[in-house]
Design an enzyme around this catalytic site. Structure first.
Site, PDB file in Angstrom:
ATOM      1  CB  SER A  78      -1.170   0.147   1.107  1.00 20.97           C
ATOM      2  OG  SER A  78      -1.689  -0.921   1.000  1.00 20.97           O
ATOM      3  CG  ASP A  88     -14.965  -0.847   0.644  1.00 17.01           C
ATOM      4  OD1 ASP A  88     -14.985  -2.206  -0.044  1.00 17.01           O
ATOM      5  OD2 ASP A  88     -13.280  -0.927   1.358  1.00 17.01           O
ATOM      6  CG  ASP A 128     -10.554  -2.629   1.874  1.00 12.09           C
ATOM      7  OD1 ASP A 128     -10.568  -2.824   1.558  1.00 12.09           O
ATOM      8  OD2 ASP A 128     -10.032  -2.720   2.436  1.00 12.09           O
ATOM      9  CG  HIS A 142     -12.460   0.688   3.816  1.00 14.13           C
ATOM     10  ND1 HIS A 142     -11.918   1.506   4.968  1.00 14.13           N
ATOM     11  CD2 HIS A 142     -11.671  -0.078   3.660  1.00 14.13           C
ATOM     12  CE1 HIS A 142     -10.752   0.394   4.967  1.00 14.13           C
ATOM     13  NE2 HIS A 142     -10.548   0.081   3.915  1.00 14.13           N
ATOM     14  CB  CYS A 154      -9.928   2.044   1.102  1.00 13.17           C
ATOM     15  SG  CYS A 154     -11.398   1.383   0.011  1.00 13.17           S
TER      16      CYS A 154
END
Lengths: 638, 381
Positions: free
Chosen positions: A330, A354, A369, A375, A388
């Site tokens: 990430s 999401d 996720d 999220h 996210c």
């Protein structure tokens, strides 16, 4: 008395004798002429040849090794110096019985099997007669004393004092400084004849790191001494002398305080920390743990020490910072986000729902996720702060791998950074062309979706992460990182999103909220900071989970846990340090890598009183105009 | 100076003055003068070769002095006394050589010396350098010339017994010189050329056999080195390479006295003993070497002249053998130092440091002078 018969014989005998005497004279004279001819041949006709031989005998040109340049950190702290060392050597020609002498010496000094083996190898390799052959270096004072006392019984045994390289900080700088050790024939064979001549007196050669990259500079220019020696090699007089040109000292960007902070913050965990001053590209800290003691390598590492390093499961000889290959995870999201905005597939307003997963239309496969429950409604800002995945799956799919690739390589990903250290890894920034060439397979949508959160084929070294973070801090202005304070070469990379300040600043704000926001993934590292930090956490998967498996750190063996990552820079609106931290099997980026990054930033940005005091860049000339015009550090901290 | 001697050689008898003091002392002035010049020149070379070591010089001078005393004493003894005692001395020498094999003093792996504790030590082999030619000359003095085949066998026996005993010590150089001294008598005694050629071809056949079956390993190595000194330039080949380098680098005029780098920086081994010629060649150049060769030629020529004038077979043969043996010394030493011959331990006569050879050589010249100066008395009878 004599009879006539005898008289006649006497006369005849006289004649016989006289003839033989004449013959003798003739033979003597002709052989004397042979000798004279031989002498004329040697002394008049071949005179020049023998004069050369005679001069070669007595006049030796000795190469005088230049003293090696020293290495300093930016504070003037000595990181590599030369120290006198006493070594044991034998002049084989003076030793009546080599085996007996070695046995005798082994009673007085510690000699390993390997020392003896190396001695015989050196003895058999081509060398000058009467040249001392080294047996062991680093004699202790006690050993020197023992040999000195017995010197008269040990003809041909010598104790030589030579400067050898010394690294006062042992393993702290091991992966960035590298080390020197004995130069060997392979090193010499790779050189041009000119270089070989320059190394004719030199015993040591840079192996890794700064020692290797700046070998030429540190080495200097060989000197020469013409000496007259007798047959036993004793120097009787110096006929001519050209002194050596000492190697240049190298001053590094490295800051021992920052380096030490990174080292200590990492502790006994395996990992890497790179800190770069984004203003001039100087590397402030370069840590890879575990390290090794470079001093062990200088005079030839013992088998015991070497196998200790080699067989250590933590791989202390592996330079994680430079050669480690990890998915960026990430930490890539801020750059990926900018890529989406740059391509127009998303903007700061766009929101998506999401549900905790992403599914391509018409396909069964689900991309989860990291938060199972999802999220909810997310935009770009929130997707950075909370990291996210679903937002980026969606955006990445619409961006496509090739546009992603073309954008990301402008941050130095997928290629060597050009740092002044040897052995750097390229990493992988995948594209359709790459997959076809390397894997021979077509590119799938799933590959793009993995790539958009920094997983899949994508691999980066911690150094590349730090460089891409520094480039981010410079709002896209590319840089070539430098360990030494020498003018860096210009980067050939086109800057990304040049002049689009509002996007850079918005993304930076999102990264600041990662640290200072209420829901940021790196909240832990922001506690009580005297300046604003922009950062992004990440985890690199070591172990793929099955479709419905829960990731449970407790249950997974330590070595299979995710690698924890964080990248960041500070102060957020006037960056003076960019950091990348990797903690192998550290689990979560925010909690295990974040505090390390914070410690490194504090070490650089705070003075001894704990106040914010941004040090000036080492090379003000290398700072791009964009950063020189920034607001002051004080106004940055809100 | 040597030119002067050359000029005076033919008229040597009148020059010395038959009624002069030197003649009455039974000395031959041309030979004596040439020897003195040679020995003094030799001391100069030795001073440089021995790194200006005066101790070395003093010891050599004492030895030379002893040699000249021996020369003087032996010159007073009439030749017929030598002839009378030749067989007895030869026999005694043989006994001593056998004794050496059993009770000789060992040094450097060779048994060459007989030591009478607290008194003296000497090499019986040196005695044989004089005793063997005297014995062979004695043998022929009882027979008529020319030497025949049966003479060859007997002379071989007389010569080879001591030669083999000496070779056993081992001392290749001395055994070679003793063999030459004996066999050279055969040559001047008129041994037919056919027999000489036959002997030489036999020697040529025997040489390889000798190499494999008779020579000691160290001697064999010398022969190998002679043929290929470069094979082991730092070991066995070192001596000859360095010696040739010293000679060649001397050039025509030399590097100057005390300035030879090869010898003074110790590159030249054995520089004061067997390889002293290389020192002369390096420092004195070709000029020095040619002067030395001229001086040696004068001495040998004078020796041959003395034997030419001698009237009795024993005297003629002994004098000529001694003169020619002296030449063998010169030729073998200079030949080996300059790389023409394998390295054999033969010193440069009267110049190389040490060895009893100096005394023996000068004693030999004493016998020659005796032969020359006692001649008048014989003819007066």
């Amino acid at each position: 008395m004599r009879s006539p018969m005898q008289f006649k014989d006497h006369h005849r005998e006289g004649r016989i004798f006289a003839v033989r005497l004449v013959w003798s004279g003739v033979i003597v004279l002709s052989l004397m002429l042979v000798l004279a001819g031989r002498m004329i041949w040697l002394q008049a006709i071949q005179h020049d040849r023998y004069t050369t031989l005679s001069d070669k005998n007595r006049v030796q040109t000795q190469a005088v090794a230049p003293p090696r340049g020293l290495i300093y950190d930016r504070r003037g702290e000595l990181l590599a110096d030369n120290q006198p060392d006493f070594s044991l050597a034998l002049i084989a020609e003076q030793v009546p019985d080599l085996n007996a002498t070695l046995t005798r010496l082994a009673e007085m000094v510690a000699l390993e099997e390997a020392d003896i083996e190396r001695f015989w190898r050196r003895l058999r390799s081509p060398r000058r007669p009467w040249e001392p052959v080294p047996v062991r270096a680093r004699l202790t004072e006690e050993e020197i004393a023992r040999i000195a006392v017995a010197q008269h019984e040990l003809p041909g045994v010598r104790i030589d004092a030579d400067p050898i390289r010394h690294y006062p900080y042992d393993d702290l700088f091991s992966h960035v400084l590298g080390y020197v050790n004995r130069i060997n024939t392979e090193d010499l064979e790779r050189m041009t004849p000119d270089e070989q001549a320059n190394y004719s007196g030199t015993h040591y050669y840079g192996r890794l790191g700064v020692e290797r990259h700046y070998e030429r500079l540190l080495h200097g220019r060989v000197g020469f001494r013409k000496v007259e020696t007798n047959a036993r090699g004793r120097i009787l007089q110096v006929l001519e002398e050209i002194p050596p040109l000492p190697g240049e000292d190298v001053h590094l960007h490295l800051d021992i305080k920052v380096q030490q902070a990174a080292w200590d913050a990492l502790g006994e965990r395996r990992g890497a920390v790179i800190a770069i001053d984004p203003r001039d590209g100087g590397v402030l800290a370069f840590v890879s743990r575990p390290g090794f003691d470079p001093n062990l390598f200088v005079t030839g590492i013992t088998h015991h020490d070497y196998s200790g390093y080699r067989d250590d499961g933590d791989r202390p000889l592996f330079n994680r910072a430079l050669q480690g290959q990890y998915p960026p995870g990430s930490t890539l999201k801020p750059i990926a986000g900018l890529a989406g905005i740059d391509a127009g597939v998303t903007d700061w307003q766009r929101t998506i729902w999401d549900p905790g997963y992403y599914r391509l239309e018409g396909q069964e496969r689900v991309f989860r996720d990291w938060r199972r429950q999802g999220h909810g409604w997310v935009d770009m800002h929130k997707s950075i702060v909370e990291s996210c995945d679903t937002y980026f799956y969606d955006m990445g799919f619409r961006l496509g791998i090739d546009r992603m690739h073309d954008f990301m390589i402008r941050f130095g990903l997928g290629d060597r950074t050009g740092i002044d250290l040897p052995g750097e890894s390229r990493g992988i920034m995948p594209s359709r062309a790459w997959k076809r060439a390397v894997r021979g397979e077509p590119w799938y949508h799933g590959d793009t979706i993995n790539a958009s959160i920094g997983q899949g084929y994508m691999l980066t070294s911690p150094l590349q992460l730090a460089v891409s973070t520094a480039v981010f801090a410079r709002q896209g202005e590319p840089l070539v990182p430098r360990v030494a304070q020498l003018t860096p070469p210009a980067s050939s990379i086109e800057p990304a999103m040049a002049g689009e300040t509002q996007h850079w600043e918005r993304m930076t704000r999102a990264m600041v909220d990662v640290v200072h926001g209420a829901r940021g993934t790196a909240r832990a590292m922001g506690q009580g900071s005297k300046y604003r930090i922009a950062a992004k956490t990440g985890t690199a998967q070591v172990f793929s989970l099955g479709k419905d498996q829960e990731y449970n750190a407790e249950e997974i063996a330590e070595r299979l846990r995710d690698h924890a990552l964080i990248v960041g820079f500070a102060p957020a609106d006037n960056p003076a340090i960019a950091v990348a931290v990797l903690v192998e099997n550290g689990g979560s980026g925010g909690s295990s890598a974040g505090p390390v990054a914070r410690a490194v930033m504090d070490a650089w940005l705070l003075n001894n009183a704990g106040e914010l005091e941004v040090p000036p860049p080492a090379l003000p000339g290398a700072v791009p105009a964009l950063m020189a015009g920034n607001a002051s550090a004080e106004s940055a901290s809100r | 100076m040597s030119n002067e001697f050359l000029r005076q050689m033919p008229s040597g008898r009148t020059f010395s003055g038959k009624d002069g003091l030197i003649w009455r002392l039974h000395l031959d002035s041309p030979l004596l003068a040439a020897l003195i010049v040679l020995c003094l020149g030799g001391l100069l070379v030795l001073y440089s070769a021995g790194d200006s070591n005066t101790d070395l010089l003093i010891r050599q001078s004492v030895r030379l002095g002893g040699g000249f005393v021996a020369l003087f004493v032996l010159a007073q003894v009439p030749p017929r006394t030598y002839r009378f005692w030749a067989p007895a001395v030869y026999a005694a020498g043989l006994v001593l050589l056998v004794l050496v094999l059993f009770i000789g003093t060992e040094a450097k792996g060779a048994k060459r010396w007989l030591t009478i504790p607290g008194v003296a030590s000497f090499q019986p082999a040196e005695l044989m350098k004089l005793a063997v030619p005297a014995m062979v000359a004695w043998y022929f003095s009882e027979r008529s010339l020319p030497a025949r085949f049966r003479d060859v066998l007997l002379v071989m026996l007389i010569t080879l017994v001591p030669v083999l005993l000496i070779a056993r010590q081992p001392d290749l150089g001395t055994s070679l010189l003793v063999a030459s001294a004996g066999l050279l008598v055969l040559f001047v005694a008129g041994l037919s050329w056919r027999l000489i050629l036959a002997a030489m071809s036999m020697l040529a056949i025997a040489a390889p056999l000798m190499y494999f079956f008779v020579l000691h390993p160290y001697q064999r190595r010398r022969v190998d080195t002679f043929f290929n000194p470069e094979a082991d330039p730092l070991g066995a080949g070192w001596n000859i390479i360095q010696s040739k380098t010293a000679i060649g680098s001397g050039g025509v005029s030399g590097k100057g006295w005390l300035n030879g780098t090869q010898s003074r920086l110790d590159f030249l081994p054995e520089s004061s003993t067997d390889f002293i010629l290389a020192v002369l060649a390096e420092e004195g150049g070709l000029i020095g070497v040619l002067l030395l060769l001229a001086l040696y030629t004068v001495i040998i020529g004078r020796g041959l002249f003395i034997s030419w004038q001698a009237q009795e077979t024993f005297n003629r043969l002994l004098a000529s053998s001694l003169a020619l043996t002296f030449f063998i010394y010169v030729f073998v030493n200079i030949g080996m130092v300059s790389g023409l011959l394998p390295v054999v331990g033969v010193p440069l006569p009267l110049i190389s440091y040490g060895g009893t050879s100096i005394v023996t050589l000068l004693a030999g010249f004493g016998i020659m002078m005796s032969i020359h100066t006692h001649r008048k008395l014989l003819s007066n009878h």
